[in-house]
Design an enzyme around this catalytic site. Sequence first.
Site, short mmCIF file in Angstrom:
data_model
loop_
_atom_site.label_atom_id
_atom_site.label_comp_id
_atom_site.label_asym_id
_atom_site.label_seq_id
_atom_site.Cartn_x
_atom_site.Cartn_y
_atom_site.Cartn_z
N THR A 96 -2.87 -0.43 9.68
CA THR A 96 -3.30 -1.69 9.05
C THR A 96 -2.69 -1.73 7.65
O THR A 96 -2.00 -0.80 7.25
CB THR A 96 -4.84 -1.75 8.89
OG1 THR A 96 -5.22 -0.79 7.89
CG2 THR A 96 -5.58 -1.45 10.18
N ASN A 101 -17.68 -3.81 8.66
CA ASN A 101 -16.30 -3.30 8.69
C ASN A 101 -15.55 -3.46 7.37
O ASN A 101 -14.75 -2.60 7.01
CB ASN A 101 -15.53 -4.03 9.81
CG ASN A 101 -14.03 -3.89 9.64
OD1 ASN A 101 -13.44 -2.85 9.93
ND2 ASN A 101 -13.38 -4.93 9.12
N SER A 151 -14.12 -13.17 5.30
CA SER A 151 -13.26 -12.41 4.37
C SER A 151 -13.26 -13.23 3.09
O SER A 151 -13.97 -14.22 2.99
CB SER A 151 -11.84 -12.23 4.93
OG SER A 151 -11.09 -13.42 4.76
N ARG A 152 -12.40 -12.86 2.13
CA ARG A 152 -12.37 -13.62 0.88
C ARG A 152 -11.34 -14.73 0.90
O ARG A 152 -11.29 -15.52 -0.03
CB ARG A 152 -12.09 -12.65 -0.29
CG ARG A 152 -13.20 -11.66 -0.55
CD ARG A 152 -12.74 -10.55 -1.44
NE ARG A 152 -11.62 -9.83 -0.83
CZ ARG A 152 -10.88 -8.92 -1.44
NH1 ARG A 152 -11.12 -8.60 -2.69
NH2 ARG A 152 -9.89 -8.31 -0.79
N TYR A 164 -13.76 6.64 -2.67
CA TYR A 164 -13.75 6.07 -1.31
C TYR A 164 -14.53 6.97 -0.35
O TYR A 164 -15.39 6.50 0.40
CB TYR A 164 -12.29 5.94 -0.86
CG TYR A 164 -12.10 5.46 0.56
CD1 TYR A 164 -12.22 4.11 0.89
CD2 TYR A 164 -11.78 6.36 1.59
CE1 TYR A 164 -12.03 3.67 2.19
CE2 TYR A 164 -11.59 5.93 2.90
CZ TYR A 164 -11.71 4.58 3.20
OH TYR A 164 -11.53 4.14 4.48
N1 LIG Z 1 -6.76 1.69 8.10
C1 LIG Z 1 -7.20 2.92 8.07
O1 LIG Z 1 -6.39 3.88 8.12
C2 LIG Z 1 -8.68 3.19 7.99
C3 LIG Z 1 -9.11 4.50 8.23
C4 LIG Z 1 -10.47 4.79 8.17
C5 LIG Z 1 -11.38 3.79 7.89
N2 LIG Z 1 -10.93 2.52 7.66
C6 LIG Z 1 -11.95 1.52 7.34
O2 LIG Z 1 -11.84 0.43 8.23
C7 LIG Z 1 -12.29 -0.76 7.60
C8 LIG Z 1 -11.25 -1.85 7.78
O3 LIG Z 1 -10.05 -1.42 7.18
P1 LIG Z 1 -8.60 -1.98 7.58
O4 LIG Z 1 -7.68 -0.82 7.60
O5 LIG Z 1 -8.71 -2.86 8.77
O6 LIG Z 1 -8.30 -2.83 6.26
P2 LIG Z 1 -7.47 -4.19 6.04
O7 LIG Z 1 -6.39 -4.32 7.06
O8 LIG Z 1 -7.13 -4.19 4.60
O9 LIG Z 1 -8.55 -5.32 6.33
C9 LIG Z 1 -9.72 -5.38 5.57
C10 LIG Z 1 -10.49 -6.63 5.92
O10 LIG Z 1 -11.66 -6.67 5.08
C11 LIG Z 1 -11.58 -7.84 4.26
N3 LIG Z 1 -12.16 -7.54 2.93
C12 LIG Z 1 -11.74 -6.63 2.02
N4 LIG Z 1 -12.52 -6.68 0.94
C13 LIG Z 1 -13.47 -7.63 1.18
C14 LIG Z 1 -14.55 -8.14 0.44
N5 LIG Z 1 -14.85 -7.70 -0.78
N6 LIG Z 1 -15.31 -9.11 0.99
C15 LIG Z 1 -15.03 -9.58 2.24
N7 LIG Z 1 -14.01 -9.14 2.98
C16 LIG Z 1 -13.24 -8.17 2.46
C17 LIG Z 1 -10.10 -8.21 4.20
O11 LIG Z 1 -9.90 -9.58 3.88
P3 LIG Z 1 -9.66 -10.08 2.34
O12 LIG Z 1 -8.94 -8.96 1.64
O13 LIG Z 1 -8.86 -11.32 2.49
O14 LIG Z 1 -11.03 -10.34 1.79
C18 LIG Z 1 -9.71 -7.90 5.63
O15 LIG Z 1 -10.13 -8.91 6.51
C19 LIG Z 1 -12.56 -0.39 6.14
O16 LIG Z 1 -13.94 -0.19 5.94
C20 LIG Z 1 -11.80 0.91 5.97
O17 LIG Z 1 -12.33 1.73 4.96
C21 LIG Z 1 -9.62 2.21 7.71
#
Ligand SMILES: NC(=O)c1ccc[n+]([C@@H]2O[C@H](COP(=O)([O-])OP(=O)(O)OC[C@H]3O[C@@H](n4cnc5c(N)ncnc54)[C@H](OP(=O)(O)O)[C@@H]3O)[C@@H](O)[C@H]2O)c1
Length: 264
Positions: A204, A101, A47-48, A169
Amino acid sequence: MVSGGRSREERWSLAGATALVTGGSKGIGHAIVEELAGFGARVHTCSRNAAELQECRRRWEEMGLQVTVSVCDVSVRADREELMATVGATFGGKLDVLVNNAGQTLFKPAAESTGEDYARIMATNLESCFHLSQLAHPLLLGASVAGGGSVVHVSSIAGFIGLPALAVYSMTKGALNQLTRSLATEWAGDGIRVNCVAPGGVKTEISTDMTIDPELVKNEMARLPMGRIAEPEEVASMVAFLCMPTASYMTGQVICIDGGRTIS
Ligand SMILES: NC(=O)c1ccc[n+]([C@@H]2O[C@H](COP(=O)([O-])OP(=O)(O)OC[C@H]3O[C@@H](n4cnc5c(N)ncnc54)[C@H](OP(=O)(O)O)[C@@H]3O)[C@@H](O)[C@H]2O)c1
């Protein structure tokens, strides 16, 4: 490589496998790391945020999970190259599983989205997945799990249906669904399977984003047959299945995990 002729324990296992999961410090990625490592894989994640990653690594070590970490901004080409070099060095030049992811949302009307918004979301959610898959290809060719090397993208039901204020998105997620089918056909002959999970709402930080229009959330919940959003573990379990030898005949599929939202 087929998984037939193996015991049930071998087919439903990731013992001895190696995996890279992007964005494992939080949310869905965090659950995927724990699920894959729990099934016996050695996992690298990024992650970052260095401090958050180290805290995760420490907890995973306490849980007896084999996880290494490194900082990478997946939107930056040079960071992606460095990440894959680290993964190659960590796993002896081979990789069994890549899970793309990491991703970010942008809740903004299309007419108000800027060039910077567009470039950031495209680089983070789409270009990163294409380039990391390219970089992983030579490592995946050396995959040693039954069922072959495996790529799993994390897209979204927003890549299938129209939702207001999510145009940029949703474009990245729709393209990811197509990338899944394209790579699956191109790499089947290399013994690499490519699949995708498309979650609906998941508990999340993304789903608690204060920029989401509460009216949209209310309308969405009213259309959701199961009447609740998912736990991250409910997505992670499908990702683990897709990587296992037991899924050795599955490729090119985009699987919605959405409580029935896209069929209602
Ligand atoms: N939550 C939902 O409702 C949902 C629904 C459909 C799809 N998704 C998809 O599921 C995936 C994960 O989402 P989530 O809900 O788990 O999000 P989250 O809780 O915000 O976690 C995102 C993760 O990705 C990392 N990240 C974000 N930008 C990054 C970058 N530029 N480089 C490296 N790491 C990065 C974050 O760490 P840092 O910010 O510290 O880098 C964190 O570890 C995404 O692709 C999202 O589009 C989510």
